[in-house]
Design a protein around this motif. Sequence first.
Motif, PDB file in Angstrom:
ATOM      1  N   ILE A 172      -9.527  -9.577  -1.673  1.00 17.82           N
ATOM      2  CA  ILE A 172      -8.387  -9.011  -2.398  1.00 17.82           C
ATOM      3  C   ILE A 172      -8.866  -8.045  -3.479  1.00 17.82           C
ATOM      4  N   GLY A 173      -9.949  -8.418  -4.189  1.00 17.74           N
ATOM      5  CA  GLY A 173     -10.501  -7.515  -5.205  1.00 17.74           C
ATOM      6  C   GLY A 173     -10.961  -6.204  -4.602  1.00 17.74           C
ATOM      7  N   GLN A 174     -11.598  -6.257  -3.437  1.00 14.41           N
ATOM      8  CA  GLN A 174     -12.036  -5.036  -2.767  1.00 14.41           C
ATOM      9  C   GLN A 174     -10.847  -4.186  -2.335  1.00 14.41           C
ATOM     10  N   ALA A 232      -9.935  -0.432  -3.669  1.00 18.09           N
ATOM     11  CA  ALA A 232      -9.872   0.693  -2.744  1.00 18.09           C
ATOM     12  C   ALA A 232      -8.464   1.269  -2.607  1.00 18.09           C
ATOM     13  N   GLY A 233      -7.505   0.685  -3.297  1.00 13.59           N
ATOM     14  CA  GLY A 233      -6.137   1.175  -3.228  1.00 13.59           C
ATOM     15  C   GLY A 233      -5.420   0.802  -1.945  1.00 13.59           C
ATOM     16  N   GLN A 234      -5.958  -0.168  -1.192  1.00 19.27           N
ATOM     17  CA  GLN A 234      -5.345  -0.607   0.069  1.00 19.27           C
ATOM     18  C   GLN A 234      -4.531  -1.879  -0.182  1.00 19.27           C
ATOM     19  N   THR A 244      -2.479  -8.902   4.722  1.00 17.40           N
ATOM     20  CA  THR A 244      -3.252  -9.183   5.936  1.00 17.40           C
ATOM     21  C   THR A 244      -4.345 -10.206   5.664  1.00 17.40           C
ATOM     22  N   TYR A 245      -5.069 -10.033   4.562  1.00  9.55           N
ATOM     23  CA  TYR A 245      -6.124 -10.983   4.211  1.00  9.55           C
ATOM     24  C   TYR A 245      -5.540 -12.377   3.958  1.00  9.55           C
ATOM     25  N   ALA A 282      -3.805 -12.839  -7.765  1.00  7.51           N
ATOM     26  CA  ALA A 282      -4.337 -11.477  -7.755  1.00  7.51           C
ATOM     27  C   ALA A 282      -3.349 -10.466  -8.324  1.00  7.51           C
ATOM     28  N   GLN A 283      -2.070 -10.811  -8.321  1.00  5.73           N
ATOM     29  CA  GLN A 283      -1.041  -9.888  -8.810  1.00  5.73           C
ATOM     30  C   GLN A 283      -0.390 -10.383 -10.095  1.00  5.73           C
TER      31      GLN A 283
END
Length: 287
Positions: free
Chosen positions: A87-89, A93-95, A101-102, A168-169
Amino acid sequence: MSKNSNGLLIMKWLVSRSWEESRLLWSLAFPVLLAEMFQFSFEFVTTAFVGHLGEVELAAVTVAENILDTFAYGLLFGMGSALNTLIGQAVGAGQLDRLGTYTQQSLILCGAITLALAPAYVFATPILRLFLHQPVDVSRAAGQYARWAIPRLFVHAMDIPLLMFFWAQSRVWTLAAISGVALAVHAMLTYIAVRQLGYGLPGAAVAGDISQWLIVAAQFTYLTGGRFPDTWKGFTMHAFNNIGAFIKLSLGSAVMICLEFWYNTSLLILVGLLKHAKHQLDIMSVW
């Protein structure tokens, strides 16, 4: 301007920045702490009511919760923690759509692990007695409790990935509110099942199952309610892509975290080998 004045200004700036950072940190950390306290209090409530049934029942819940459930939860939490890295990656990366999906990949993996762990709950009595050498009557009662607690195992498989997604949010206050309400429901259901209806260990286990499923139901409602338009696009078959790489990353994460969770599990197993093990296990339930 004198050196003393410059030093005073720098000190004021440092104090101001430290206070601001501390305030931001606690605005996130406090609701997470509160939610974790609520969820860990489920076991406390169950133990408090079961303790009135007898020393065997109290020891059985201690064994089931701290050996079987802690073993399973440690493994699932360890595997699910790989989601934090991915999630951090994705955020970096703005994705943002990859978050959903993860999360689904983690749900699939944790669900598969849960299916593999379920037989341990079904055959808890012989496992505890023959392999871990726990007292006979405690193993029998713990096995009965564990079989009724199997639905809770599947809750862990869904709850952990969802927690990672929300954390994460920074959607943490909602989680704290859900956990608080569920804890109140759990206390009420356990009181009714154990004290009023006299259903004993099965009643305590089912009360815990219902309360835990309420948490997951509320989380899924919150997830799919349209509040995450950038990170949750609904369920997709893309979740099965590159799942092998996800499993590999999860295994590395699980090794570190499982050791921490399983420390208490190993301690309970050793206590069960002592003389007068039922009394020792009862003491451990209070500790």
